[in-house]
Design a protein around this motif. Structure first.
Motif, mmCIF file in Angstrom:
data_model
loop_
_atom_site.group_PDB
_atom_site.id
_atom_site.type_symbol
_atom_site.label_atom_id
_atom_site.label_comp_id
_atom_site.label_asym_id
_atom_site.label_seq_id
_atom_site.Cartn_x
_atom_site.Cartn_y
_atom_site.Cartn_z
ATOM 1 N N LEU A 144 -26.867 3.338 35.308
ATOM 2 C CA LEU A 144 -26.550 4.222 34.185
ATOM 3 C C LEU A 144 -25.065 4.121 33.870
ATOM 4 O O LEU A 144 -24.230 4.147 34.781
ATOM 5 N N TRP A 145 -24.745 4.002 32.589
ATOM 6 C CA TRP A 145 -23.341 3.973 32.198
ATOM 7 C C TRP A 145 -22.990 5.223 31.391
ATOM 8 O O TRP A 145 -23.826 5.789 30.696
ATOM 9 N N SER A 146 -21.738 5.622 31.536
ATOM 10 C CA SER A 146 -21.171 6.664 30.675
ATOM 11 C C SER A 146 -19.707 6.310 30.464
ATOM 12 O O SER A 146 -19.075 5.702 31.334
ATOM 13 N N ALA A 147 -19.192 6.650 29.298
ATOM 14 C CA ALA A 147 -17.804 6.315 28.975
ATOM 15 C C ALA A 147 -17.352 7.113 27.761
ATOM 16 O O ALA A 147 -18.168 7.537 26.946
ATOM 17 N N LYS A 148 -16.049 7.298 27.670
ATOM 18 C CA LYS A 148 -15.451 7.883 26.470
ATOM 19 C C LYS A 148 -14.982 6.734 25.598
ATOM 20 O O LYS A 148 -14.471 5.726 26.084
ATOM 21 N N ARG A 149 -15.162 6.875 24.303
ATOM 22 C CA ARG A 149 -14.751 5.841 23.365
ATOM 23 C C ARG A 149 -13.310 6.091 22.897
ATOM 24 O O ARG A 149 -12.945 7.227 22.629
ATOM 25 N N VAL A 150 -12.554 5.001 22.788
ATOM 26 C CA VAL A 150 -11.187 5.089 22.269
ATOM 27 C C VAL A 150 -11.202 4.511 20.859
ATOM 28 O O VAL A 150 -11.470 3.325 20.657
ATOM 29 N N TRP A 151 -10.950 5.388 19.878
ATOM 30 C CA TRP A 151 -10.951 4.992 18.472
ATOM 31 C C TRP A 151 -9.521 4.922 17.965
ATOM 32 O O TRP A 151 -8.679 5.742 18.321
ATOM 33 N N GLN A 152 -9.244 3.959 17.089
ATOM 34 C CA GLN A 152 -7.932 3.857 16.454
ATOM 35 C C GLN A 152 -8.085 4.140 14.971
ATOM 36 O O GLN A 152 -8.931 3.544 14.300
ATOM 37 N N CYS A 153 -7.285 5.061 14.488
ATOM 38 C CA CYS A 153 -7.296 5.404 13.069
ATOM 39 C C CYS A 153 -6.723 4.223 12.281
ATOM 40 O O CYS A 153 -5.663 3.691 12.621
ATOM 41 N N LEU A 154 -7.416 3.809 11.236
ATOM 42 C CA LEU A 154 -6.950 2.677 10.429
ATOM 43 C C LEU A 154 -5.814 3.064 9.482
ATOM 44 O O LEU A 154 -5.120 2.199 8.968
ATOM 45 N N LYS A 155 -5.624 4.373 9.279
ATOM 46 C CA LYS A 155 -4.537 4.825 8.402
ATOM 47 C C LYS A 155 -3.216 4.946 9.155
ATOM 48 O O LYS A 155 -2.190 4.454 8.700
ATOM 49 N N CYS A 156 -3.243 5.632 10.301
ATOM 50 C CA CYS A 156 -1.988 5.909 11.009
ATOM 51 C C CYS A 156 -1.890 5.248 12.384
ATOM 52 O O CYS A 156 -0.875 5.382 13.059
ATOM 53 N N GLU A 157 -2.937 4.556 12.801
ATOM 54 C CA GLU A 157 -3.011 3.843 14.078
ATOM 55 C C GLU A 157 -2.989 4.744 15.309
ATOM 56 O O GLU A 157 -2.796 4.284 16.429
ATOM 57 N N THR A 158 -3.207 6.038 15.125
ATOM 58 C CA THR A 158 -3.288 6.960 16.256
ATOM 59 C C THR A 158 -4.591 6.718 17.008
ATOM 60 O O THR A 158 -5.630 6.497 16.401
ATOM 61 N N GLU A 159 -4.518 6.767 18.340
ATOM 62 C CA GLU A 159 -5.710 6.592 19.164
ATOM 63 C C GLU A 159 -6.305 7.955 19.502
ATOM 64 O O GLU A 159 -5.581 8.886 19.857
ATOM 65 N N THR A 160 -7.616 8.044 19.384
ATOM 66 C CA THR A 160 -8.341 9.285 19.660
ATOM 67 C C THR A 160 -9.467 8.977 20.635
ATOM 68 O O THR A 160 -10.233 8.044 20.420
ATOM 69 N N VAL A 161 -9.551 9.754 21.710
ATOM 70 C CA VAL A 161 -10.589 9.562 22.721
ATOM 71 C C VAL A 161 -11.701 10.573 22.485
ATOM 72 O O VAL A 161 -11.449 11.773 22.385
ATOM 73 N N ILE A 162 -12.941 10.063 22.398
ATOM 74 C CA ILE A 162 -14.088 10.921 22.098
ATOM 75 C C ILE A 162 -15.221 10.610 23.062
ATOM 76 O O ILE A 162 -15.500 9.446 23.351
ATOM 77 N N ASP A 163 -15.882 11.648 23.517
ATOM 78 C CA ASP A 163 -17.039 11.502 24.399
ATOM 79 C C ASP A 163 -18.302 11.478 23.546
ATOM 80 O O ASP A 163 -18.506 12.341 22.706
ATOM 81 N N GLY A 164 -19.135 10.455 23.752
ATOM 82 C CA GLY A 164 -20.420 10.398 23.053
ATOM 83 C C GLY A 164 -20.347 9.783 21.670
ATOM 84 O O GLY A 164 -19.402 9.085 21.313
ATOM 85 N N LEU A 165 -21.385 10.096 20.875
ATOM 86 C CA LEU A 165 -21.551 9.486 19.560
ATOM 87 C C LEU A 165 -20.918 10.289 18.426
ATOM 88 O O LEU A 165 -21.218 10.053 17.266
ATOM 89 N N THR A 166 -20.055 11.216 18.755
ATOM 90 C CA THR A 166 -19.415 12.045 17.742
ATOM 91 C C THR A 166 -18.603 11.189 16.777
ATOM 92 O O THR A 166 -17.918 10.251 17.190
ATOM 93 N N ILE A 167 -18.662 11.515 15.491
ATOM 94 C CA ILE A 167 -17.850 10.812 14.487
ATOM 95 C C ILE A 167 -16.386 11.159 14.742
ATOM 96 O O ILE A 167 -16.039 12.328 14.877
ATOM 97 N N PRO A 168 -15.531 10.155 14.852
ATOM 98 C CA PRO A 168 -14.127 10.426 15.170
ATOM 99 C C PRO A 168 -13.425 11.250 14.097
ATOM 100 O O PRO A 168 -13.748 11.179 12.913
ATOM 101 N N LYS A 169 -12.474 12.023 14.557
ATOM 102 C CA LYS A 169 -11.552 12.744 13.667
ATOM 103 C C LYS A 169 -10.174 12.478 14.237
ATOM 104 O O LYS A 169 -9.950 12.640 15.435
ATOM 105 N N CYS A 170 -9.258 12.026 13.409
ATOM 106 C CA CYS A 170 -7.935 11.627 13.881
ATOM 107 C C CYS A 170 -7.261 12.788 14.614
ATOM 108 O O CYS A 170 -7.272 13.930 14.161
ATOM 109 N N SER A 171 -6.677 12.453 15.784
ATOM 110 C CA SER A 171 -6.014 13.479 16.595
ATOM 111 C C SER A 171 -4.591 13.777 16.125
ATOM 112 O O SER A 171 -3.968 14.711 16.610
ATOM 113 N N LYS A 172 -4.109 13.010 15.156
ATOM 114 C CA LYS A 172 -2.782 13.283 14.598
ATOM 115 C C LYS A 172 -2.935 14.409 13.573
ATOM 116 O O LYS A 172 -3.689 14.274 12.604
ATOM 117 N N PRO A 173 -2.245 15.532 13.769
ATOM 118 C CA PRO A 173 -2.449 16.709 12.905
ATOM 119 C C PRO A 173 -2.307 16.455 11.404
ATOM 120 O O PRO A 173 -3.057 17.023 10.612
#
Length: 198
Positions: A144-173
């Motif tokens: 069994l695998w589990s992992a958090k996904r690391v997403w990079q915003c294409l607008k500001c290049e901020t990295e956001t870590v999300i658990d599961g299949l949640t649609i990313p939301k940029c962590s930069k305010p």
């Protein structure tokens, strides 16, 4: 990159020359330090189907995600070993993602692998662990695998870590990115692999 690509990287943790690193989870999965691997290595075999005089031969093509070659009985990997040698020296591994999950399709594929490679294993999402008894019933080892996904915003290049299949939301305010097509997957974090008791 896809989640399966990122999982492959996390499992093998290759160094710059493609060799498996010493801390790669694949070493624990296989239980040996000296292993060689091939990715997407296609092979085929013939299989009879039908009854009586209606029997026909069918060519079955298979391509495991990872094909591991184990050391021979003298504990060394021979450079001249290839797929024509003893198939019991190989481990076929398939990685299943949590985006396009299709259990029956996965099982059909793995059963074809098992005919050629008796030691066939599957790595499935922890969220779908309830399907593991079906694989185990067919003699297929399950991880069994589990992992958090690391997403990079294409607008500001901020990295956001999300658990599961949640649609990313940029962590930069100040950034308003919140749609899937405004991000790219650049890695995984806190990846774990658990072997199920067979």
């Amino acid at each position: 990159m896809t989640i399966t690509d990122e999982l492959l990287y996390e499992i093998l943790k290759p160094n710059s020359n493609g060799k498996i690193s010493s801390d790669a989870p694949i070493r624990k999965i296989i239980g040996k330090q000296e292993i060689a691997y091939k990715l997407e290595k296609s092979t085929s075999y013939t299989q009879k189907f039908g009854y009586g005089e209606q029997k026909e031969l069918d060519i079955v093509k298979i391509t495991p995600d990872i094909l591991i070659r184990l050391p021979s009985s003298n504990n060394t990997l021979q450079n001249n070993q290839n797929l024509s040698s003893d198939f019991k020296q190989f481990v076929a591994i398939e990685i299943e993602n949590d985006i396009h999950w299709d259990f029956k399709k996965s099982l059909r594929k793995l059963k074809r692998y098992k005919i050629r490679f008796p030691d066939t294993r599957v790595i499935i999402p922890k969220d779908y662990s309830r399907f593991s008894p079906f694989y185990i019933n067919e003699g297929i080892k399950v991880y069994l695998w589990s992992a958090k996904r690391v997403w990079q915003c294409l607008k500001c290049e901020t990295e956001t870590v999300i658990d599961g299949l949640t649609i990313p939301k940029c962590s930069k305010p100040k950034c308003k990115s919140h749609k899937q097509n405004e991000f790219r997957l650049i890695g995984l974090k806190d990846t774990t692999l658990i072997e199920l008791d067979q």
